[in-house]
Design a protein around this motif. Structure first.
Motif, PDB file in Angstrom:
ATOM      1  N   GLU A 162       0.851  -1.189   0.000  1.00  0.00           N
ATOM      2  CA  GLU A 162       0.000   0.000   0.000  1.00  0.00           C
ATOM      3  C   GLU A 162       0.893   1.247   0.000  1.00  0.00           C
ATOM      4  OE1 GLU A 162      -3.909   1.780   2.343  1.00  0.00           O
ATOM      5  OE2 GLU A 162      -2.524   0.433   3.393  1.00  0.00           O
ATOM      6  N   ARG A 163       0.729   2.080  -1.006  1.00  0.00           N
ATOM      7  CA  ARG A 163       1.653   3.185  -1.203  1.00  0.00           C
ATOM      8  C   ARG A 163       0.964   4.315  -1.957  1.00  0.00           C
ATOM      9  NH1 ARG A 163       2.040  -0.734  -4.877  1.00  0.00           N
ATOM     10  NH2 ARG A 163       2.617  -0.282  -7.040  1.00  0.00           N
ATOM     11  N   GLU A 164       1.624   5.457  -1.961  1.00  0.00           N
ATOM     12  CA  GLU A 164       1.126   6.610  -2.689  1.00  0.00           C
ATOM     13  C   GLU A 164       2.217   7.111  -3.620  1.00  0.00           C
ATOM     14  OE1 GLU A 164      -1.924  10.034  -1.482  1.00  0.00           O
ATOM     15  OE2 GLU A 164      -0.002  10.193  -0.425  1.00  0.00           O
ATOM     16  N   ILE A 165       1.917   7.125  -4.912  1.00  0.00           N
ATOM     17  CA  ILE A 165       2.820   7.694  -5.903  1.00  0.00           C
ATOM     18  C   ILE A 165       2.493   9.178  -6.018  1.00  0.00           C
ATOM     19  CG2 ILE A 165       3.534   7.663  -8.330  1.00  0.00           C
ATOM     20  CD1 ILE A 165       2.591   4.719  -8.393  1.00  0.00           C
ATOM     21  N   ILE A 166       3.499  10.022  -5.853  1.00  0.00           N
ATOM     22  CA  ILE A 166       3.286  11.466  -5.910  1.00  0.00           C
ATOM     23  C   ILE A 166       4.098  12.008  -7.084  1.00  0.00           C
ATOM     24  CG2 ILE A 166       3.229  13.617  -4.613  1.00  0.00           C
ATOM     25  CD1 ILE A 166       3.484  11.952  -2.063  1.00  0.00           C
ATOM     26  N   GLN A 167       3.400  12.414  -8.121  1.00  0.00           N
ATOM     27  CA  GLN A 167       4.029  12.922  -9.338  1.00  0.00           C
ATOM     28  C   GLN A 167       4.226  14.428  -9.223  1.00  0.00           C
ATOM     29  OE1 GLN A 167       1.198  11.789 -12.338  1.00  0.00           O
ATOM     30  NE2 GLN A 167       1.862   9.662 -12.394  1.00  0.00           N
ATOM     31  N   PHE A 168       5.405  14.895  -9.601  1.00  0.00           N
ATOM     32  CA  PHE A 168       5.700  16.329  -9.578  1.00  0.00           C
ATOM     33  C   PHE A 168       6.130  16.819 -10.962  1.00  0.00           C
ATOM     34  CE2 PHE A 168       5.963  15.303  -5.089  1.00  0.00           C
ATOM     35  CZ  PHE A 168       5.399  16.411  -4.477  1.00  0.00           C
ATOM     36  N   ILE A 169       7.252  16.346 -11.439  1.00  0.00           N
ATOM     37  CA  ILE A 169       7.741  16.771 -12.755  1.00  0.00           C
ATOM     38  C   ILE A 169       7.244  15.762 -13.784  1.00  0.00           C
ATOM     39  CG2 ILE A 169       9.775  17.359 -14.135  1.00  0.00           C
ATOM     40  CD1 ILE A 169      11.231  18.051 -11.553  1.00  0.00           C
ATOM     41  N   VAL A 170       6.007  15.965 -14.210  1.00  0.00           N
ATOM     42  CA  VAL A 170       5.341  15.109 -15.196  1.00  0.00           C
ATOM     43  C   VAL A 170       4.595  16.022 -16.161  1.00  0.00           C
ATOM     44  CG1 VAL A 170       5.144  13.090 -13.674  1.00  0.00           C
ATOM     45  CG2 VAL A 170       3.327  14.827 -13.694  1.00  0.00           C
ATOM     46  N   PRO A 171       4.299  15.538 -17.377  1.00  0.00           N
ATOM     47  CA  PRO A 171       3.685  16.412 -18.389  1.00  0.00           C
ATOM     48  C   PRO A 171       2.403  17.107 -17.955  1.00  0.00           C
ATOM     49  CG  PRO A 171       4.503  14.414 -19.422  1.00  0.00           C
ATOM     50  CD  PRO A 171       4.671  14.220 -17.947  1.00  0.00           C
ATOM     51  N   ASP A 172       1.588  16.475 -17.099  1.00  0.00           N
ATOM     52  CA  ASP A 172       0.345  17.104 -16.653  1.00  0.00           C
ATOM     53  C   ASP A 172       0.580  18.351 -15.805  1.00  0.00           C
ATOM     54  OD1 ASP A 172      -1.078  15.166 -17.938  1.00  0.00           O
ATOM     55  OD2 ASP A 172      -1.579  14.028 -16.135  1.00  0.00           O
ATOM     56  N   LEU A 173       1.774  18.447 -15.206  1.00  0.00           N
ATOM     57  CA  LEU A 173       2.046  19.525 -14.261  1.00  0.00           C
ATOM     58  C   LEU A 173       3.142  20.476 -14.710  1.00  0.00           C
ATOM     59  CD1 LEU A 173       1.965  17.474 -10.922  1.00  0.00           C
ATOM     60  CD2 LEU A 173       0.105  18.790 -11.937  1.00  0.00           C
TER      61      LEU A 173
END
Length: 276
Positions: free
Chosen positions: A158-169
């Motif tokens: 059980e985990r949380e992936i946290i995206q920062f430098i990705v195309p959506d952002l």
């Protein structure tokens, strides 16, 4: 003048990697030293020419400017960079602006921005990829991250992936970065495992206890190997390799990708029954 250490790591094909012993695997793919006071330590990988590094100040300024291995007048002349602070508050100054990064925050800096100055009490982990155009500098705070819940307690993943430098952002040329945090009692990432020949990846493991380890699994799906990794150490993951891990306790890891395809879900999954 800031001491800058840069190690070259050449690409290895999967057939050759099958015959590596433990030390040879570590020599090719493991990065043991990232953070040394008043130094910049980096590894220049020939997989998509990704640079993986760390900068740490002990009260003064640490400056990343010219690195001989890039063959350019300044490090960012033809590169972009993503920076993650994994420790106390610190600052990054670039292109006439100073950005204060709290723990867990990112800074993206585009091609041609000039020297980077690291100050304060932060530990700054960074990855850098070749760029073909200039994209805007962006400071990303914790609340800016895109969160994706994955796994279950029953699967110990059980985990949380946290995206920062990705195309959506964030607009970049090819670089993607973020980190994954585990819930209490969960230690596994990621099964079923996958590869993606279109891009390489690097993992940096942090927030481990002093006596904890992560067993990072790599290699082809039918020729798996492992690397034992400690706190604030990194692993280079070739495009042909799986990248999964299991820890002896809680940990967080920063993932970074460079290559042809920025789509996060571009993965070639390997069935559990096919793993060897």
């Amino acid at each position: 003048m800031t001491k800058v250490n840069c190690e070259l790591r050449y690409a290895t094909d999967p057939k050759s990697a099958k015959g590596f012993d433990t030390q040879t695997i570590r020599d090719h793919f493991h990065i043991s030293t990232l953070f040394v006071a008043d130094e910049i330590n980096m590894t220049y990988s020939m997989y998509d020419r990704l640079v993986i590094g760390g900068a740490m100040s002990a009260g003064g300024d640490v400056v990343l400017e010219k690195v001989a291995e890039t063959g350019t007048d300044s490090f960012l002349e033809r590169r972009e960079i993503g920076i993650l602070n994994i420790s106390e508050t610190g600052t990054v100054s670039v292109d006439g602006e100073t950005y204060t990064l709290e723990k867990g925050e990112f800074l993206y800096v585009g091609m041609g921005a000039g020297p980077l100055t690291f100050s304060g009490n932060g530990k700054f982990y960074f990855t850098s990829a070749p760029a073909h155009r200039t994209c805007p500098t962006r400071h990303l705070k914790i609340e800016d991250g895109k969160r994706i819940a994955m796994g279950s307690p029953e699967g110990a993943n059980e985990r949380e992936i946290i995206q920062f430098i990705v195309p959506d952002l964030v607009e970049t040329c090819q670089l993607c970065m973020g980190y994954t945090q585990f819930k209490p009692g969960s230690v596994w990432n990621t099964m079923p495992c996958h590869t993606h020949d279109r891009r390489m990846e690097a993992y940096m493991y942090f927030e481990l206890d002093d006596d904890a380890k992560v067993f990072h699994f790599m290699g082809e799906g039918q020729e798996t190997r492992h690397i034992v990794v400690g706190n604030e150490e990194a692993v280079i993951s070739p495009p042909w390799s799986i990248h999964a891990g299991a820890g002896t306790g809680a940990y967080t890891f920063c993932w970074a990708m460079a290559g042809d395809n920025q789509t996060f879900t571009d993965m070639d999954f390997i069935e559990m029954a096919d793993l060897r």
